[in-house]
Design an enzyme around this catalytic site. Structure first.
Site, PDB file in Angstrom:
ATOM      1  N   ASP A 124      66.625  20.507 -23.055  1.00 38.80           N
ATOM      2  CA  ASP A 124      67.000  19.619 -21.953  1.00 38.80           C
ATOM      3  C   ASP A 124      65.797  19.468 -21.024  1.00 38.80           C
ATOM      4  O   ASP A 124      64.881  20.311 -21.029  1.00 38.80           O
ATOM      5  CB  ASP A 124      68.231  20.133 -21.190  1.00 38.80           C
ATOM      6  CG  ASP A 124      67.978  21.448 -20.462  1.00 38.80           C
ATOM      7  OD1 ASP A 124      67.270  22.310 -21.018  1.00 38.80           O
ATOM      8  OD2 ASP A 124      68.495  21.628 -19.331  1.00 38.80           O
ATOM      9  N   ASP A 157      57.486  20.881 -20.666  1.00 46.63           N
ATOM     10  CA  ASP A 157      58.685  21.651 -20.272  1.00 46.63           C
ATOM     11  C   ASP A 157      59.932  21.029 -20.852  1.00 46.63           C
ATOM     12  O   ASP A 157      60.527  20.178 -20.233  1.00 46.63           O
ATOM     13  CB  ASP A 157      58.725  21.704 -18.730  1.00 46.63           C
ATOM     14  CG  ASP A 157      59.865  22.549 -18.218  1.00 46.63           C
ATOM     15  OD1 ASP A 157      60.478  23.274 -19.011  1.00 46.63           O
ATOM     16  OD2 ASP A 157      60.171  22.459 -17.014  1.00 46.63           O
ATOM     17  N   GLU A 191      69.105  24.628 -19.675  1.00 44.39           N
ATOM     18  CA  GLU A 191      68.265  25.564 -18.918  1.00 44.39           C
ATOM     19  C   GLU A 191      68.006  25.069 -17.510  1.00 44.39           C
ATOM     20  O   GLU A 191      68.004  25.835 -16.554  1.00 44.39           O
ATOM     21  CB  GLU A 191      66.922  25.769 -19.654  1.00 44.39           C
ATOM     22  CG  GLU A 191      66.046  26.888 -19.067  1.00 44.39           C
ATOM     23  CD  GLU A 191      65.210  26.473 -17.859  1.00 44.39           C
ATOM     24  OE1 GLU A 191      64.802  27.350 -17.079  1.00 44.39           O
ATOM     25  OE2 GLU A 191      64.981  25.257 -17.694  1.00 44.39           O
ATOM     26  N   GLU A 192      67.811  23.763 -17.388  1.00 46.82           N
ATOM     27  CA  GLU A 192      67.423  23.203 -16.086  1.00 46.82           C
ATOM     28  C   GLU A 192      68.550  23.276 -15.058  1.00 46.82           C
ATOM     29  O   GLU A 192      68.333  22.996 -13.879  1.00 46.82           O
ATOM     30  CB  GLU A 192      66.934  21.758 -16.251  1.00 46.82           C
ATOM     31  CG  GLU A 192      65.693  21.595 -17.139  1.00 46.82           C
ATOM     32  CD  GLU A 192      64.417  22.171 -16.509  1.00 46.82           C
ATOM     33  OE1 GLU A 192      64.478  22.696 -15.393  1.00 46.82           O
ATOM     34  OE2 GLU A 192      63.364  22.103 -17.170  1.00 46.82           O
ATOM     35  N   ASP A 218      60.406  33.542 -24.388  1.00 42.69           N
ATOM     36  CA  ASP A 218      60.933  32.307 -23.812  1.00 42.69           C
ATOM     37  C   ASP A 218      59.783  31.573 -23.132  1.00 42.69           C
ATOM     38  O   ASP A 218      58.693  32.116 -22.992  1.00 42.69           O
ATOM     39  CB  ASP A 218      62.018  32.701 -22.788  1.00 42.69           C
ATOM     40  CG  ASP A 218      62.861  31.522 -22.325  1.00 42.69           C
ATOM     41  OD1 ASP A 218      62.687  30.408 -22.834  1.00 42.69           O
ATOM     42  OD2 ASP A 218      63.712  31.751 -21.440  1.00 42.69           O
TER      43      ASP A 218
HETATM   44 ZN    ZN Z   1      61.581  24.795 -18.641  1.00 42.82          ZN
END
Ligand code: ZN
Length: 489
Positions: A124, A157, A191-192, A218
Site C-alpha cells: 500500500d 516506499d 502499513e500506512e 522489514d
Molecule cells: Zn513504508
C-alpha cells in the site's frame, strides 16, 4: 625552587606527550573492519525486466487513506492477481496464504530444526497530496521509466521492497536454491494506516501456528549516500529499533475575565513559560548503547579528525555530545525529542482564557517509555496552574541484537553487493509494520538494501518519488544475498 619548576615542567610535558600519543594511537587503530574476508558477488540480472515489473506494480493505485472511505478495493485485488501471474515460480514453489489483502508466502526450508526468517514489505502507498500532481515530473501512478529512472508513488516506499523481494526469490528459484531455514515472505496492504489488518493479522496467525522467527527484515533505513553528516562513504544503516511516541497536553488554567483589567499572569503567559522551560530542558540523553555502537562503526570511515574524536570518547565525550545534540538529525538519535505542535487559548479577542493548551509530541527513545516521559514533563512544568494530560501513544520497540547472526548476515550481504561500505545499527525515527512482526521474532531488523541520497528524501510521502533502474537492480542483489546468507544455518 628552580629544580621544582623544572621537574614540574618536565612532568607536564611528559603527560601531554603521553596523552597525545594515546590519542594518535587510538585514532590510528580506529579503522574499518577488514574487507579481505568478504567476497564481492557478481549477479547477472535482466535489469530492463526488473524495472518493467516495478513500473507495473506502481500503476496499481493501492492507496491507503486515513479512513477506509475512498479505498479502491479492486486495485488491491488486481495487484494480488498481478503478483500471481508475474511471479509463477514463486507461486509454484512457495505456499501462499491470503490474510485479508496481505500476502503471506512460506518457502519450506530443508531443516525444520532451524528457526525461520521473515522478509517483508508493504504494497500500500500514501495518497498523492491533492493539488501537488502538477509538481511531479512524471505522473505519480504512471510508472514511467525515463532516462533510467522509474517514477511513481511506491518507487521507494515500499513497492521496490515488495517487487525486489519477489525478484530475488525468483532469481534464487531459477538457480535451484533451496533454503535451509524456512523463509516467510509477507506483503502488507495497510502499513500506512497502522498495519493492524495486514501485519497485525499475519503476526496473530504465526503466533497461532506456534511460529517463532529467528529474525525479520522489514522496510526501514537505507544505504545512505551523503546523508550521514561527515561521512563520504556509503553507509548501510540497519535499524534495530524504532522510536515510540507520546503526545501530552500541557494545560494552563486561570480564572479568566475581561481583557481590559488583566492580572499579572494569565493562562497564556503561564503556558508560554512552561513551554519555554520544556524547550530549555530537553529530555536527558546522549551517547550510549545503540548510538555509541552506530557512531563507533561509522566514524571509522570518517576523516582523521572525526576518527580521532570518536576513537577517544574517554576524552572528547562531552564535546561529541554537544555537537551531536546541536543537529536535529543526530539529536533525534540520542534522546527523546520534544516538539510543541498545537496551541489553543481564548475563543475571543477580549476574553482572558480560562484554559490554554499546548500539545507537545515526544518521540520516545528506547531508553525511555511513555510513563517516564509523562513523569519527566510533570515534574518539570506542573504547578498550581499547570497540569499535564496524556493523549496516548506507543512505547519504543525492543532493541534487537546487532551481534546476532541475522544482523551479521544482512551486514555481510551489503558488503558483498556494495563493496567496502560502512555498516552500522541505527534507530528508526518513523514507525513500521515491525511493531507487529517483532512480537514473533527474536530480532526485528528494519532496512531496505537500496541506496538513498539526500535529494531522494522529499519523495517519501511527498512528490517525485523515484528510483533509478541501476539502484533498484542493486537492491535486488542485496535481497538475493540476504536471503541466501540468512537462510543458512
Ligand atoms: Zn513504508
Amino acid at each position: 625552587m628552580k629544580k621544582f619548576i623544572r621537574n614540574t615542567a618536565v612532568a607536564l610535558i611528559t603527560a601531554t606527550v603521553a596523552i597525545a600519543a594515546i590519542i594518535v594511537i587510538k585514532t590510528l587503530n580506529h579503522t574499518p573492519p577488514p574487507f579481505s574476508d568478504v567476497a564481492e558477488v557478481n549477479i547477472q540480472l535482466d535489469e530492463a525486466k526488473l524495472a518493467a515489473n516495478l513500473a507495473a506494480a506502481i500503476r496499481f493505485k493501492t492507496v491507503s487513506y486515513q479512513t477506509s472511505k475512498g479505498k479502491q478495493n479492486k486495485e488491491f485485488s488486481d495487484f494480488i492477481a498481478w503478483v500471481a501471474t508475474t511471479y509463477p515460480q514463486v507461486n509454484e514453489a512457495l505456499q501462499l496464504e491470503l490474510v485479508n489483502q496481505s500476502m503471506l508466502y512460506k518457502w519450506q526450508g530443508s531443516d525444520d530444526a532451524l528457526k525461520p526468517i521473515l522478509i517483508t514489505g508493504h504494497y500500500d502507498v500514501v495518497p498523492v497530496i491533492p493539488g501537488s500532481e502538477a509538481k511531479w515530473q512524471q505522473p505519480p501512478f504512471s510508472g514511467n521509466i525515463v532516462d533510467g529512472v522509474i517514477w511513481g508513488r511506491g518507487a521507494l516506499d515500499d513497492k521496490s521492497g515488495v517487487v525486489g523481494i519477489l525478484q530475488a526469490v525468483t532469481y534464487l528459484l531459477e538457480q535451484g536454491f533451496q533454503p535451509q531455514r524456512t523463509v516467510y515472505l509477507s506483503f502488507g496492504h495497510d502499513e500506512e494506516i497502522g498495519g493492524r489488518n495486514g501485519a497485525g493479522a499475519i503476526t496473530a496467525l504465526l503466533k497461532e501456528q506456534g511460529v517463532q522467527l529467528a529474525w525479520s527484515l522489514d522496510e526501514g533505513s537505507f544505504v545512505f549516500d551523503g546523508i550521514f553528516p561527515g561521512l563520504d562513504a556509503l553507509m548501510a544503516s540497519i535499524n534495530v529499533a524504532e522510536k515510540g511516541s507520546i503526545t501530552l497536553d500541557i494545560v494552563a488554567t486561570a480564572p479568566g475575565g475581561h481583557s481590559s483589567m488583566p492580572p499579572q499572569n494569565n493562562a497564556v503567559s503561564d503556558l508560554a513559560k512552561a513551554i519555554t522551560k520544556l524547550q530549555d530542558n530537553p529530555v536527558p540523553g546522549g551517547l550510549g548503547g545503540l548510538s555509541t555502537e552506530m557512531f563507533d562503526n561509522v566514524s571509522r570511515y570518517m576523516p582523521f579528525t572525526m576518527r580521532g574524536l570518536f576513537a577517544n570518547q574517554w576524552l572528547f565525550g562531552p564535546v561529541i555530545d554537544r555537537q551531536l545534540s546541536a543537529s536535529a538529525t543526530t539529536n533525534a538519535m540520542l534522546r527523546t525529542t520534544t516538539a510543541p505542535t498545537m496551541l489553543s487559548g481564548s475563543v475571543k479577542t477580549n476574553v482572558l482564557p480560562i484554559e490554554a493548551i499546548a500539545t507537545v509530541n515526544f518521540r520516545i527513545h528506547p531508553r525511555d517509555n511513555m510513563q517516564s516521559i509523562e513523569d519527566y514533563v510533570t515534574q518539570l512544568v506542573a504547578s498550581d496552574t499547570i497540569s499535564v494530560r496524556a493523549r496516548g501513544g506507543i512505547n519504543a520497540s525492543a532493541v534487537s541484537d546487532w551481534n546476532a547472526k541475522g544482523y551479521e548476515d544482512i551486514a555481510r550481504s551489503m558488503r558483498e553487493v556494495y563493496g567496502d561500505i560502512a555498516v552500522a545499527p541505527g534507530l528508526m525515527i518513523a514507525g513500521s509494520d515491525s511493531k507487529h512482526y517483532g512480537q514473533v521474532a527474536d530480532n526485528a531488523y528494519r532496512f531496505n538494501p537500496f541506496v538513498l541520497a539526500s535529494e531522494d528524501l522529499t519523495g517519501f510521502h511527498g512528490t517525485n518519488e523515484k528510483i533509478t533502474v541501476a539502484n533498484f537492480a542493486q537492491g535486488v542483489r542485496g535481497y538475493i544475498q540476504i536471503i541466501r546468507n540468512g537462510s543458512e544455518q
